[in-house]
Design a protein around this motif. Sequence first.
Motif, PDB file in Angstrom:
ATOM      1  N   ARG A  13      -2.052  10.498  -0.779  1.00 48.25           N
ATOM      2  CA  ARG A  13      -0.974  10.436   0.233  1.00 48.25           C
ATOM      3  C   ARG A  13      -1.374  11.462   1.297  1.00 48.25           C
ATOM      4  N   LYS A  24      -1.427  12.722  -4.746  1.00 47.01           N
ATOM      5  CA  LYS A  24       0.038  12.575  -4.999  1.00 47.01           C
ATOM      6  C   LYS A  24       0.911  13.750  -5.555  1.00 47.01           C
ATOM      7  N   ARG A  25       0.415  13.915  -6.748  1.00 46.60           N
ATOM      8  CA  ARG A  25       1.208  14.906  -7.636  1.00 46.60           C
ATOM      9  C   ARG A  25       1.093  16.296  -6.855  1.00 46.60           C
ATOM     10  N   CYS A  28       5.072  17.353  -2.196  1.00 47.97           N
ATOM     11  CA  CYS A  28       6.473  17.260  -2.369  1.00 47.97           C
ATOM     12  C   CYS A  28       6.820  15.878  -1.387  1.00 47.97           C
ATOM     13  N   ARG A  29       7.600  15.049  -2.214  1.00 49.13           N
ATOM     14  CA  ARG A  29       8.254  14.039  -1.716  1.00 49.13           C
ATOM     15  C   ARG A  29       9.804  14.057  -1.016  1.00 49.13           C
ATOM     16  N   ASP A  41      12.519  14.457  -3.362  1.00 50.04           N
ATOM     17  CA  ASP A  41      12.656  14.014  -4.757  1.00 50.04           C
ATOM     18  C   ASP A  41      11.654  14.656  -5.467  1.00 50.04           C
ATOM     19  N   GLY A  44       9.364  12.081  -7.819  1.00 44.07           N
ATOM     20  CA  GLY A  44       8.575  11.116  -7.021  1.00 44.07           C
ATOM     21  C   GLY A  44       8.840   9.751  -7.304  1.00 44.07           C
ATOM     22  N   LYS A  45       9.811   9.449  -7.836  1.00 45.78           N
ATOM     23  CA  LYS A  45      10.032   8.063  -8.327  1.00 45.78           C
ATOM     24  C   LYS A  45      11.346   7.432  -8.026  1.00 45.78           C
ATOM     25  N   GLY A  50       9.870   7.351   1.834  1.00 42.12           N
ATOM     26  CA  GLY A  50       9.326   8.551   1.345  1.00 42.12           C
ATOM     27  C   GLY A  50       8.477   9.339   2.417  1.00 42.12           C
ATOM     28  N   TYR A  52       5.662  12.839   2.602  1.00 46.72           N
ATOM     29  CA  TYR A  52       4.796  13.649   1.611  1.00 46.72           C
ATOM     30  C   TYR A  52       4.427  15.023   2.442  1.00 46.72           C
TER      31      TYR A  52
END
Length: 95
Positions: A13, A24-25, A28-29, A41, A44-45, A50, A52
């Motif tokens: 992302r 992605k991990r 922060c989202r 979030d 992340g789900k 969203g 990032y």
Amino acid sequence: MNLSTAVRKQPLRQCIGCGQMKDKRELCRIIRDKEGNIFLDVTGKKNGRGAYICSDEKCFAKVMKTKGLERALKTSVEPSVYESLKEEFLKNESK
């Protein structure tokens, strides 16, 4: 080819602050849900639009300055929302 040994691609992302592509991990989202609420979030789900951002205070400051969050979430963001996000962001960053 053995399916059990297939390598899965890591989802990438783009940070809305610095523009770097990262796993992605690592990011922060921030999401906007159907009711228009904007929040961090951590899982992340959650459902919603969203954006990032890196776990870096400099990136968050740049997003506030350039209104990158407004562009990414396609809505106007009040200064009070930025402040509450910043508090959550800094609290999560220290973990």
